[in-house]
Motif scaffolding. Sequence first.
Motif, PDB file in Angstrom:
ATOM      1  N   UNK A 234      16.997  11.067  -3.913  1.00 24.48           N
ATOM      2  CA  UNK A 234      17.536   9.719  -3.686  1.00 24.48           C
ATOM      3  C   UNK A 234      16.511   8.714  -4.192  1.00 24.48           C
ATOM      4  N   UNK A 235      16.803   8.136  -5.354  1.00 26.07           N
ATOM      5  CA  UNK A 235      15.864   7.209  -5.986  1.00 26.07           C
ATOM      6  C   UNK A 235      16.372   5.775  -5.870  1.00 26.07           C
TER       7      UNK A 235
ATOM      8  N   UNK B 171       0.831  -1.221   0.000  1.00 22.71           N
ATOM      9  CA  UNK B 171       0.000   0.000   0.000  1.00 22.71           C
ATOM     10  C   UNK B 171       0.856   1.259   0.000  1.00 22.71           C
ATOM     11  N   UNK B 172       0.419   2.276  -0.744  1.00 23.93           N
ATOM     12  CA  UNK B 172       1.173   3.529  -0.817  1.00 23.93           C
ATOM     13  C   UNK B 172       1.230   4.247   0.519  1.00 23.93           C
ATOM     14  N   UNK B 173       0.278   3.968   1.410  1.00 22.96           N
ATOM     15  CA  UNK B 173       0.257   4.636   2.712  1.00 22.96           C
ATOM     16  C   UNK B 173       1.223   4.008   3.721  1.00 22.96           C
ATOM     17  N   UNK B 174       1.857   2.911   3.357  1.00 21.55           N
ATOM     18  CA  UNK B 174       2.808   2.261   4.252  1.00 21.55           C
ATOM     19  C   UNK B 174       3.990   3.190   4.506  1.00 21.55           C
ATOM     20  N   UNK B 175       4.491   3.198   5.733  1.00 18.47           N
ATOM     21  CA  UNK B 175       5.594   4.097   6.093  1.00 18.47           C
ATOM     22  C   UNK B 175       6.783   3.938   5.159  1.00 18.47           C
ATOM     23  N   UNK B 176       7.056   2.706   4.760  1.00 22.83           N
ATOM     24  CA  UNK B 176       8.185   2.430   3.869  1.00 22.83           C
ATOM     25  C   UNK B 176       8.048   3.196   2.553  1.00 22.83           C
ATOM     26  N   UNK B 177       6.869   3.122   1.939  1.00 22.06           N
ATOM     27  CA  UNK B 177       6.653   3.799   0.663  1.00 22.06           C
ATOM     28  C   UNK B 177       6.603   5.318   0.825  1.00 22.06           C
ATOM     29  N   UNK B 178       6.019   5.782   1.925  1.00 22.53           N
ATOM     30  CA  UNK B 178       5.967   7.226   2.187  1.00 22.53           C
ATOM     31  C   UNK B 178       7.377   7.787   2.335  1.00 22.53           C
ATOM     32  N   UNK B 179       8.224   7.066   3.086  1.00 23.01           N
ATOM     33  CA  UNK B 179       9.602   7.523   3.298  1.00 23.01           C
ATOM     34  C   UNK B 179      10.385   7.549   1.991  1.00 23.01           C
ATOM     35  N   UNK B 180      10.241   6.511   1.181  1.00 21.03           N
ATOM     36  CA  UNK B 180      10.954   6.475  -0.099  1.00 21.03           C
ATOM     37  C   UNK B 180      10.518   7.609  -1.023  1.00 21.03           C
TER      38      UNK B 180
END
Length: 435
Positions: A155-156, A137-146
């Motif tokens: 930083x990609x 999910x896009x709302x996951x902290x991992x995806x939000x941080x990236x």
Amino acid sequence: KYEFYKKKTRDKKVAMSNAIKETFVSVIGSSLTTVIGFLSLCAMDLTLGTDIGLVMAKGVIWGVISTLTLFPSLLLVFDGVIDKTTHRVLLPKFERVQDFVVKRYKLILVIFVVLMVPALIGNGNYEVYYKLDKSLPETLDFNVANKELADKFGIVSPEIIILDKGVKSSDIEELSTILKSVDGIDMVASGAEVMESGLYSAILPSDVRKILDNDKYQLMIINSTYEIASDELNNQVEEVNNIVHKYDRDAIVAGEGALMRDLVTIADHDFNMVNYTSILFIFVVMVFVLKSIGLPIILICAIEFAIFTNMAISYYTGTALPFIASIVVGTIQLGATIDYAILMSTKYLEERDKNDKMVSIRNTLRSSVPSIVTSALCFFGATISVYLYTKIDMIGSICNLLSRGAIISMLVVTLILPALLIVFDKFIMKTTRRR
């Protein structure tokens, strides 16, 4: 079968004994093909396949043991309760299916041949993605941080280069200059540059200093502007590897970009290994179970067509699938739904010992279709519910494919397989050991 024999004899134990004897071969045969199909996932280099394969194979084995031992005991103990709570059969008798298949089997075969073309095209061209965070999910902290790192700091796709400590400083500087000129790389930093900047002892934690000031290795960090798992990044990683290995043959280029590139290579290998292994082993098992050479070929062709059709739908609907789904779904669908085909063909062989092929196929459809439909609907219900609930696309895609595959396999076995049995009856009978 138990209910059938119970009507013929008053002795429930004799009825159960006859039921077990008559269904034993079909249950063992179908379970063996399912177990073999799941165990073929162990041929994957990715240990994820081994984990899935072993767990599902063990589940099938324990399920068969329970079905042949515990389940009959429960039926005998609770026979009275079962009789009191029995209701009329909700499923139709599918008499129209019998009539349609027998009267229109040539038309069904023509449709099968015509549909094979788009199925093959779609199966070979559906889109696959390897970016693992895309399935979360896009709302996951991992995806939000990236996303924040990419938007605010650019930083990609950071990559790490590990070089031998013996590589000269002059070579490191030269390597750094060359890497900066590679398209898509906007930052190159070596451990030596960090230490020379004066920040080494003042700011960096001791753990980080130990990594940079190592007696065996030295570190370089690069940042790419290309997206993870894209063709541009894969080509860039290959170019970086070629450049780095000129200075150190044992150097390692690591990071998410390099991982995704390796994943593409491994996934292609795993896909071929799993498919070929499952087909070969299931074919061998069916040869011994059905005592036939020709019949297993026809059954596998029918189920493989169902698999191709299932995967082709993703191509024609423009649905991108996670790489793991393309590897495991075909094997699971083959292992799980070949049972339908074995049930149909086992009954057909029994009928052919007594009747001609047209009467045999009618009797086979009459007795087999309700069981196949029930099994397929159970498989469909178990997987579609997970698809509707989960927020993880990787799990949802696998369950969606499996639920759709169950229905497609059901249709293929109840419509196309009987037509194939009629057309290739002589070939089947000549290559089958009669009972």
